[in-house]
Design a protein around this motif. Structure first.
Motif, PDB file in Angstrom:
ATOM      1  N   ALA A  53       0.738  -1.112   0.366  1.00 27.82           N
ATOM      2  CA  ALA A  53       0.037  -0.004   0.137  1.00 27.82           C
ATOM      3  C   ALA A  53       0.651   0.916   0.085  1.00 27.82           C
ATOM      4  CB  ALA A  53      -0.500   0.227   0.950  1.00 27.82           C
ATOM      5  N   ARG A  56       2.347   1.845  -3.930  1.00 25.63           N
ATOM      6  CA  ARG A  56       1.324   1.832  -4.591  1.00 25.63           C
ATOM      7  C   ARG A  56       0.692   3.249  -4.394  1.00 25.63           C
ATOM      8  NH1 ARG A  56      -1.529  -1.861  -4.020  1.00 25.63           N
ATOM      9  NH2 ARG A  56      -2.884  -1.339  -1.734  1.00 25.63           N
ATOM     10  N   ASN A  57       0.153   3.719  -3.296  1.00 29.52           N
ATOM     11  CA  ASN A  57      -0.633   4.567  -2.727  1.00 29.52           C
ATOM     12  C   ASN A  57       0.445   6.292  -2.793  1.00 29.52           C
ATOM     13  OD1 ASN A  57      -2.403   2.974  -1.973  1.00 29.52           O
ATOM     14  ND2 ASN A  57      -2.701   3.155  -0.417  1.00 29.52           N
ATOM     15  N   TRP A  58       1.837   5.958  -2.553  1.00 30.48           N
ATOM     16  CA  TRP A  58       2.349   7.594  -2.653  1.00 30.48           C
ATOM     17  C   TRP A  58       4.205   7.103  -2.360  1.00 30.48           C
ATOM     18  CZ3 TRP A  58       0.867   5.582   2.460  1.00 30.48           C
ATOM     19  CH2 TRP A  58       1.636   5.068   3.400  1.00 30.48           C
ATOM     20  N   ILE A 110      -2.939   5.469   3.424  1.00 29.57           N
ATOM     21  CA  ILE A 110      -2.833   6.572   2.522  1.00 29.57           C
ATOM     22  C   ILE A 110      -1.764   7.802   2.124  1.00 29.57           C
ATOM     23  CG2 ILE A 110      -5.513   6.288   1.880  1.00 29.57           C
ATOM     24  CD1 ILE A 110      -5.901   8.620   3.415  1.00 29.57           C
TER      25      ILE A 110
END
Length: 123
Positions: A53, A56-58, A110
């Motif tokens: 995550a 992928r997210n940042w 996130i």
């Protein structure tokens, strides 16, 4: 798109003279990376399973990492390595490094936020 934020903090400090620097030294009762919750967000410690995550997210996005102290991650393995290093820091009570997760949606991170001490004379 998630962004990583660096947060300045303010606390009540016990002040004592610091003769070496001609200033007042401060002592802080450190609490470490404790879980914090709001209506929408949970700030929590990172877990090893967060690497995908994070990447992928940042962490792989050059626009997000442009003003950070680290470059974009080239792989999930790079994110896993940094999470391993950050997890080791959680043993110290002066470590403040949170995963930002939405309370709805399974708690996938996130973004991240950390608090660091900066010596303005050397920064």
């Amino acid at each position: 798109m998630a962004t990583t934020h660096h947060m300045a903090y303010s606390t009540t400090h016990n002040m004592a003279p610091d003769a070496a620097h001609g200033t007042m030294a401060r002592s802080v009762a450190h609490k470490g990376t404790a879980t914090l919750e709001t209506e929408r967000l949970t700030l929590r410690r990172f877990a090893p399973g967060d690497a995908g995550a994070m990447f992928r997210n940042w962490a792989s996005d050059p626009d997000v990492t442009e003003f950070l102290t680290w470059p974009p991650h080239a792989s999930v393995a790079a994110s896993a390595q940094i999470l391993s290093e950050w997890a080791a820091g959680y043993a110290r009570p002066d470590c403040y490094n949170w995963a930002i997760a939405l309370r709805q949606g399974g708690g996938e991170p996130i973004g991240s936020i950390s608090v660091t001490e900066t010596d303005e004379k050397t920064a």
